[in-house]
Write a protein that holds these residues in place. Structure first.
Motif, PDB file in Angstrom:
ATOM      1  N   VAL A  27       1.042  61.140  50.929  1.00  0.00           N
ATOM      2  CA  VAL A  27       0.407  59.898  51.374  1.00  0.00           C
ATOM      3  C   VAL A  27      -0.844  59.631  50.547  1.00  0.00           C
ATOM      4  O   VAL A  27      -1.795  60.424  50.556  1.00  0.00           O
ATOM      5  N   VAL A  28      -0.842  58.505  49.841  1.00  0.00           N
ATOM      6  CA  VAL A  28      -2.001  58.055  49.076  1.00  0.00           C
ATOM      7  C   VAL A  28      -2.496  56.768  49.715  1.00  0.00           C
ATOM      8  O   VAL A  28      -1.733  55.795  49.838  1.00  0.00           O
ATOM      9  N   ALA A  29      -3.742  56.738  50.146  1.00  0.00           N
ATOM     10  CA  ALA A  29      -4.319  55.544  50.757  1.00  0.00           C
ATOM     11  C   ALA A  29      -5.387  54.977  49.835  1.00  0.00           C
ATOM     12  O   ALA A  29      -6.043  55.713  49.087  1.00  0.00           O
ATOM     13  N   THR A  30      -5.574  53.661  49.880  1.00  0.00           N
ATOM     14  CA  THR A  30      -6.655  53.061  49.108  1.00  0.00           C
ATOM     15  C   THR A  30      -7.853  52.802  50.019  1.00  0.00           C
ATOM     16  O   THR A  30      -7.714  52.445  51.193  1.00  0.00           O
ATOM     17  N   ALA A  31      -9.036  52.981  49.456  1.00  0.00           N
ATOM     18  CA  ALA A  31     -10.294  52.706  50.132  1.00  0.00           C
ATOM     19  C   ALA A  31     -11.350  52.552  49.047  1.00  0.00           C
ATOM     20  O   ALA A  31     -11.233  53.157  47.975  1.00  0.00           O
ATOM     21  N   SER A  32     -12.388  51.765  49.311  1.00  0.00           N
ATOM     22  CA  SER A  32     -13.346  51.456  48.243  1.00  0.00           C
ATOM     23  C   SER A  32     -14.787  51.795  48.577  1.00  0.00           C
ATOM     24  O   SER A  32     -15.645  51.750  47.696  1.00  0.00           O
ATOM     25  N   THR A  73       6.337  59.568  47.273  1.00  0.00           N
ATOM     26  CA  THR A  73       4.944  59.189  47.503  1.00  0.00           C
ATOM     27  C   THR A  73       4.897  57.841  48.198  1.00  0.00           C
ATOM     28  O   THR A  73       5.609  56.900  47.828  1.00  0.00           O
ATOM     29  N   LEU A  74       4.054  57.738  49.204  1.00  0.00           N
ATOM     30  CA  LEU A  74       3.790  56.493  49.919  1.00  0.00           C
ATOM     31  C   LEU A  74       2.381  56.038  49.579  1.00  0.00           C
ATOM     32  O   LEU A  74       1.414  56.773  49.811  1.00  0.00           O
ATOM     33  N   LEU A  75       2.256  54.836  49.029  1.00  0.00           N
ATOM     34  CA  LEU A  75       0.954  54.241  48.734  1.00  0.00           C
ATOM     35  C   LEU A  75       0.639  53.205  49.805  1.00  0.00           C
ATOM     36  O   LEU A  75       1.398  52.253  50.001  1.00  0.00           O
ATOM     37  N   ILE A  76      -0.457  53.399  50.523  1.00  0.00           N
ATOM     38  CA  ILE A  76      -0.886  52.485  51.582  1.00  0.00           C
ATOM     39  C   ILE A  76      -2.101  51.716  51.091  1.00  0.00           C
ATOM     40  O   ILE A  76      -3.158  52.306  50.834  1.00  0.00           O
ATOM     41  N   GLU A  95       7.365  55.855  45.294  1.00  0.00           N
ATOM     42  CA  GLU A  95       8.644  55.367  45.809  1.00  0.00           C
ATOM     43  C   GLU A  95       8.465  54.317  46.897  1.00  0.00           C
ATOM     44  O   GLU A  95       9.340  53.470  47.101  1.00  0.00           O
ATOM     45  N   TYR A  96       7.349  54.364  47.614  1.00  0.00           N
ATOM     46  CA  TYR A  96       7.110  53.451  48.734  1.00  0.00           C
ATOM     47  C   TYR A  96       5.690  52.887  48.645  1.00  0.00           C
ATOM     48  O   TYR A  96       4.741  53.613  48.347  1.00  0.00           O
ATOM     49  N   VAL A  97       5.560  51.588  48.948  1.00  0.00           N
ATOM     50  CA  VAL A  97       4.253  50.933  49.036  1.00  0.00           C
ATOM     51  C   VAL A  97       4.221  50.130  50.323  1.00  0.00           C
ATOM     52  O   VAL A  97       5.193  49.437  50.656  1.00  0.00           O
ATOM     53  N   VAL A  98       3.122  50.204  51.052  1.00  0.00           N
ATOM     54  CA  VAL A  98       2.898  49.321  52.195  1.00  0.00           C
ATOM     55  C   VAL A  98       1.655  48.490  51.911  1.00  0.00           C
ATOM     56  O   VAL A  98       0.561  49.036  51.727  1.00  0.00           O
ATOM     57  N   GLY A  99       1.830  47.174  51.847  1.00  0.00           N
ATOM     58  CA  GLY A  99       0.719  46.260  51.627  1.00  0.00           C
ATOM     59  C   GLY A  99       0.180  45.751  52.948  1.00  0.00           C
ATOM     60  O   GLY A  99       0.880  45.035  53.671  1.00  0.00           O
ATOM     61  N   HIS A 158      -3.435  62.416  51.883  1.00  0.00           N
ATOM     62  CA  HIS A 158      -3.485  63.515  50.924  1.00  0.00           C
ATOM     63  C   HIS A 158      -4.377  63.184  49.741  1.00  0.00           C
ATOM     64  O   HIS A 158      -5.023  64.061  49.172  1.00  0.00           O
ATOM     65  N   HIS A 159      -4.400  61.900  49.361  1.00  0.00           N
ATOM     66  CA  HIS A 159      -5.232  61.444  48.245  1.00  0.00           C
ATOM     67  C   HIS A 159      -5.761  60.052  48.565  1.00  0.00           C
ATOM     68  O   HIS A 159      -5.162  59.309  49.356  1.00  0.00           O
ATOM     69  N   VAL A 160      -6.869  59.677  47.926  1.00  0.00           N
ATOM     70  CA  VAL A 160      -7.463  58.356  48.101  1.00  0.00           C
ATOM     71  C   VAL A 160      -7.750  57.762  46.724  1.00  0.00           C
ATOM     72  O   VAL A 160      -8.298  58.448  45.851  1.00  0.00           O
ATOM     73  N   ILE A 161      -7.372  56.495  46.523  1.00  0.00           N
ATOM     74  CA  ILE A 161      -7.727  55.772  45.310  1.00  0.00           C
ATOM     75  C   ILE A 161      -8.415  54.462  45.696  1.00  0.00           C
ATOM     76  O   ILE A 161      -8.348  54.030  46.850  1.00  0.00           O
ATOM     77  N   ASP A 162      -9.075  53.838  44.721  1.00  0.00           N
ATOM     78  CA  ASP A 162      -9.849  52.615  44.947  1.00  0.00           C
ATOM     79  C   ASP A 162      -8.989  51.411  44.592  1.00  0.00           C
ATOM     80  O   ASP A 162      -8.533  51.280  43.451  1.00  0.00           O
ATOM     81  N   HIS A 163      -8.775  50.498  45.565  1.00  0.00           N
ATOM     82  CA  HIS A 163      -7.940  49.329  45.285  1.00  0.00           C
ATOM     83  C   HIS A 163      -8.640  48.273  44.430  1.00  0.00           C
ATOM     84  O   HIS A 163      -8.037  47.271  44.070  1.00  0.00           O
ATOM     85  N   HIS A 164      -9.918  48.480  44.114  1.00  0.00           N
ATOM     86  CA  HIS A 164     -10.611  47.563  43.202  1.00  0.00           C
ATOM     87  C   HIS A 164     -10.486  48.000  41.741  1.00  0.00           C
ATOM     88  O   HIS A 164     -11.003  47.322  40.855  1.00  0.00           O
ATOM     89  N   LYS A 165      -9.822  49.113  41.510  1.00  0.00           N
ATOM     90  CA  LYS A 165      -9.629  49.633  40.154  1.00  0.00           C
ATOM     91  C   LYS A 165      -8.127  49.741  39.868  1.00  0.00           C
ATOM     92  O   LYS A 165      -7.319  49.781  40.801  1.00  0.00           O
ATOM     93  N   PRO A 166      -7.734  49.788  38.592  1.00  0.00           N
ATOM     94  CA  PRO A 166      -6.313  49.915  38.266  1.00  0.00           C
ATOM     95  C   PRO A 166      -5.687  51.135  38.936  1.00  0.00           C
ATOM     96  O   PRO A 166      -6.261  52.231  38.931  1.00  0.00           O
TER      97      PRO A 166
END
Length: 335
Positions: free
Chosen positions: A175-180, A149-152, A216-220, A194-202
């Motif tokens: 691919v999991v991307a953050t957006a709020s 999994t790659l978290l962007i 396994e991978y994170v891109v900040g 593939h999925h979206v999570i909120d970077h303002h939440k845990p």
């Protein structure tokens, strides 16, 4: 020739419409007649921090598309009349000018299926995304059987928009991307997340709700320093973190317990230091161009202004520095 620049980096400093001498090519340079430019956070940061020396003018701008006007004595990759796109060099004057000198080894063939503005949105973010994914994180290129999994973090910006596309197209990673915001969630989904999570939440509860126990991978891409505790919480042992933003300080000592690898990405390094593999940027941009023309990647341009002028650049710098930009904003044509 016409150019946009400034004489001093001071609070509220003014961008000016100027007449400056045309550039003189170095042996491996090409001279490009600029058709369109796009704006990056780097433009705004340099304008705030860097003053030209000796009363000279500083011309900013990195991304550009245009036509080769002439070539240097040792240039062999292009000829006059070729259509190109590229991201420039932080150590030289920029692309906000009618004519621009650039080392041909960091220039690619413009995608035929894109207009000037659409093409100008692509180079810097494409190079950054490609390098962080394949050169820094060492994700196997084109190996669809390589799982993980790659978290962007911040997927809706310029780099995130193309990184999502490249990762979902050329790797087997989830691919999991953050957006709020609703509009950014919609955008990253369109880009192929593939999925979206909120970077303002845990992060962890949101990932577990997707049946993802670790990544396994994170891109900040923005605010990496602020997200470090969350990254540590979800990163897999022996995972990899790629850092693109310029956070003031990163206390990564705790990551030793998971043997996490950190890699910093700056696409200006190859041209700035004329590294042994500088030609790699030419090759990456040509590959991006081929993928675009095959309909597999799309331009991340979201807004457009004309002409290329000090007033229009000032408007876009304000948007770029707001942290709310989606995709890329482009300027086309001189008056």
């Amino acid at each position: 020739m016409k150019a946009i620049g400034y004489y001093a980096s001071t609070p509220g400093n003014q961008l000016l419409d100027l007449e400056v001498p045309p550039p003189e090519p170095r042996p491996t340079d090409i001279i490009v007649r600029v058709k369109a430019v796009s704006i990056n956070p780097a433009d705004h940061k340099i304008r705030e921090r860097v003053s030209p020396e000796g009363g000279a003018v500083k011309v900013l701008g990195f991304d550009a598309s245009g036509v080769v006007e002439s070539v240097g004595t040792a240039a062999t990759l292009f000829k006059p009349g070729d259509e190109v796109f590229y991201a420039g060099d932080m150590t030289r004057n920029g692309t906000n000018a009618e004519l621009h000198a650039v080392d041909e080894r960091i220039v690619g063939v413009k995608p035929k299926s894109l207009d000037w503005a659409q093409a100008a949105a692509m180079p810097l973010t494409s190079l950054t995304a490609w390098e962080v994914l394949f050169d820094r994180l060492k994700v196997p290129y084109g190996n669809m059987s390589h799982q993980g999994t790659l978290l962007i973090i911040n997927g809706a910006g310029g780099v995130g928009s193309i990184l999502i596309q490249i990762a979902s197209l050329l790797t087997g990673l989830k691919v999991v991307a953050t957006a709020s915001r609703p509009e950014t969630v919609e955008w990253v989904t369109q880009m192929g997340a593939h999925h979206v999570i909120d970077h303002h939440k845990p992060f962890r509860p949101q990932l577990e709700a997707l049946s993802i126990s670790q990544v396994e991978y994170v891109v900040g891409l923005t605010g990496t320093d602020k997200h470090l505790p969350q990254i540590y919480d979800v990163i897999a042992p022996q995972g990899h973190v790629g850092v693109v933003d310029d956070s003031p300080a990163l206390d990564i000592a705790s990551f030793q317990m998971k043997a996490v690898t950190f890699s910093w990405e700056l696409m200006f390094v190859r041209p700035m230091f004329a590294t042994f593999d500088i030609l790699q940027q030419h090759k990456i941009l040509n590959q991006i161009s081929r993928l675009v023309d095959r309909g597999l990647l799309k331009s991340t341009m979201t807004s457009f202004l004309s002409p290329i002028s000090a007033a229009n650049l000032a408007k876009i710098y304000e948007l770029s520095s707001s942290g709310k930009a989606i995709g890329k904003t482009v300027l086309e044509g001189f008056e």
